[in-house]
Design a protein around this motif. Structure first.
Motif, PDB file in Angstrom:
ATOM      1  N   LYS A 244     -29.101  22.519 -25.022  1.00 34.29           N
ATOM      2  CA  LYS A 244     -30.363  22.922 -25.644  1.00 34.29           C
ATOM      3  C   LYS A 244     -30.268  24.359 -26.157  1.00 34.29           C
ATOM      4  CE  LYS A 244     -35.324  23.439 -24.775  1.00 34.29           C
ATOM      5  NZ  LYS A 244     -36.412  23.338 -23.773  1.00 34.29           N
ATOM      6  N   LYS A 245     -29.673  25.223 -25.349  1.00 33.46           N
ATOM      7  CA  LYS A 245     -29.514  26.629 -25.736  1.00 33.46           C
ATOM      8  C   LYS A 245     -28.629  26.746 -26.971  1.00 33.46           C
ATOM      9  CE  LYS A 245     -26.678  28.969 -23.280  1.00 33.46           C
ATOM     10  NZ  LYS A 245     -26.072  29.639 -22.106  1.00 33.46           N
TER      11      LYS A 245
ATOM     12  N   TRP B 203     -27.759  17.404 -27.587  1.00 33.52           N
ATOM     13  CA  TRP B 203     -28.852  17.755 -26.688  1.00 33.52           C
ATOM     14  C   TRP B 203     -29.841  16.585 -26.568  1.00 33.52           C
ATOM     15  CZ3 TRP B 203     -33.793  20.075 -28.835  1.00 33.52           C
ATOM     16  CH2 TRP B 203     -34.757  20.185 -27.833  1.00 33.52           C
ATOM     17  N   TYR B 204     -30.208  15.987 -27.725  1.00 32.90           N
ATOM     18  CA  TYR B 204     -31.118  14.844 -27.696  1.00 32.90           C
ATOM     19  C   TYR B 204     -30.538  13.700 -26.865  1.00 32.90           C
ATOM     20  CZ  TYR B 204     -34.289  16.631 -31.358  1.00 32.90           C
ATOM     21  OH  TYR B 204     -35.201  17.355 -32.071  1.00 32.90           O
TER      22      TYR B 204
ATOM     23  N   CYS C 270     -35.770   9.583 -27.831  1.00 35.45           N
ATOM     24  CA  CYS C 270     -34.726  10.612 -27.860  1.00 35.45           C
ATOM     25  C   CYS C 270     -33.393  10.052 -28.325  1.00 35.45           C
ATOM     26  CB  CYS C 270     -34.590  11.261 -26.480  1.00 35.45           C
ATOM     27  SG  CYS C 270     -35.924  12.417 -26.088  1.00 35.45           S
TER      28      CYS C 270
ATOM     29  N   GLU D 195     -30.889  14.535 -23.244  1.00 32.36           N
ATOM     30  CA  GLU D 195     -32.316  14.402 -22.909  1.00 32.36           C
ATOM     31  C   GLU D 195     -32.667  12.934 -22.692  1.00 32.36           C
ATOM     32  OE1 GLU D 195     -36.095  15.776 -22.057  1.00 32.36           O
ATOM     33  OE2 GLU D 195     -34.481  17.096 -22.722  1.00 32.36           O
TER      34      GLU D 195
ATOM     35  N   GLU E 152     -30.183  25.754 -30.339  1.00 39.24           N
ATOM     36  CA  GLU E 152     -31.060  26.747 -30.960  1.00 39.24           C
ATOM     37  C   GLU E 152     -30.304  27.602 -31.973  1.00 39.24           C
ATOM     38  OE1 GLU E 152     -32.639  28.878 -27.669  1.00 39.24           O
ATOM     39  OE2 GLU E 152     -33.956  27.242 -26.999  1.00 39.24           O
TER      40      GLU E 152
ATOM     41  N   GLN F 275     -28.079  23.788 -34.910  1.00 41.06           N
ATOM     42  CA  GLN F 275     -28.570  22.413 -34.907  1.00 41.06           C
ATOM     43  C   GLN F 275     -27.481  21.451 -35.371  1.00 41.06           C
ATOM     44  OE1 GLN F 275     -32.068  22.678 -37.479  1.00 41.06           O
ATOM     45  NE2 GLN F 275     -33.373  22.396 -35.695  1.00 41.06           N
TER      46      GLN F 275
ATOM     47  N   LYS G 285     -27.424  19.634 -19.908  1.00 42.86           N
ATOM     48  CA  LYS G 285     -28.450  19.448 -20.941  1.00 42.86           C
ATOM     49  C   LYS G 285     -29.059  20.788 -21.352  1.00 42.86           C
ATOM     50  CE  LYS G 285     -32.686  18.702 -20.163  1.00 42.86           C
ATOM     51  NZ  LYS G 285     -34.012  18.224 -19.731  1.00 42.86           N
TER      52      LYS G 285
ATOM     53  N   GLU H  70     -27.510  19.763 -31.809  1.00 39.44           N
ATOM     54  CA  GLU H  70     -28.825  19.143 -31.641  1.00 39.44           C
ATOM     55  C   GLU H  70     -28.729  17.686 -31.217  1.00 39.44           C
ATOM     56  OE1 GLU H  70     -32.740  19.553 -34.222  1.00 39.44           O
ATOM     57  OE2 GLU H  70     -31.437  17.968 -35.032  1.00 39.44           O
TER      58      GLU H  70
END
Length: 250
Positions: free
Chosen positions: A204-205, A218-219, A238, A222, A208, A211, A200, A215
């Motif tokens: 996330k990295k 990552w969601y 999420c 999460e 950035e 997206q 995760k 993105e």
């Protein structure tokens, strides 16, 4: 000269750019790399561009398209006796067969190929990942756990962390790890949770910088972690963000 190296430059450059630009567009650059490599007579780089295009599964193409491209790639590599590259593509093709209900094996299987599958670290990593992935898709707990552990043992010996396949593996290993955490006995849950968290944080990295590609993934990871921690309301939010982001960036 620059033209002689064009296939290599385009191939590796495309992989790096894929962490910044929309993946659906950047992967098409591998065709340019293939053309440039063939024009200069560099069959190795032509094959590598074909192999690197394997990240199409991360870009969300349908399985029929993935099937056609992988089958073409296997033929190309067989004709040029590029056995290791061919076997790696066969691993992906075998997964596509399972997911689409095709009861057959990829062409050109051989005893030499079987030996490579059990001795070459890069090929073993691809093979174990695909086995773990398809087992997870069919929710086969024992097989998923077995092949995931095999994959993790091999993955520490591979080096290609800038290749987009690394991101594909990280995302799916995150999903698999959180699922295994929920299904495992209490004493084994924490190790899978920690593996899921590492995936995760990687997503996330990457989100950035892109997206568009990362993105939604990552969601989703999460949400999976929150679900594992019984925070169902926040997990629901999420999951909805993941769906919305995927729709916005398709």
């Amino acid at each position: 000269g620059s033209r002689e190296c064009a296939g290599e430059v385009i191939g590796f450059g495309t992989q790096v750019i894929g962490y910044v630009e929309p993946l659906q567009a950047t992967l098409e650059c591998h065709y340019d790399g293939y053309v440039a490599a063939m024009a200069s007579g560099d069959i190795m780089q032509a094959a590598l561009n074909i192999l690197l295009r394997n990240s199409i599964l991360l870009s969300g193409v349908n399985l029929q398209t993935a099937h056609e491209k992988c089958a073409e790639s296997v033929d190309f590599m067989y004709e040029r006796k590029m056995l290791i590259f061919m076997i790696q593509m066969q691993c992906t093709l075998r997964s596509i067969f399972k997911l689409t209900g095709i009861d057959e094996k990829p062409k050109y299987e051989s005893a030499e190929g079987e030996n490579i599958l059990t001795t070459n670290s890069s090929v073993m990593t691809s093979s174990y990942f695909q086995e773990a992935y398809t087992s997870f898709m069919f929710r086969l707990y024992d097989d998923t756990k077995h092949y995931t552990e095999k994959y993790l043992a091999c993955a520490v010996n591979t080096w290609a962390n800038l290749f987009l396949t690394h991101a594909l593996h990280a995302f799916n290993m995150g999903l698999i790890s959180f699922w295994l955490a929920r299904k495992s006995r209490e004493g084994q849950q924490q190790q899978w949770l920690e593996r899921g968290k590492r995936s995760k944080l990687a997503l996330k990295k990457w989100a950035e910088s892109s997206q568009w590609t990362f993105e939604n993934k990552w969601y989703l990871l999460e949400a999976e972690e929150l679900y594992c921690n019984n925070d169902f309301d926040t997990a629901k939010m999420c999951y909805e963000k993941a769906i919305s982001s995927a729709k916005d960036h398709k």
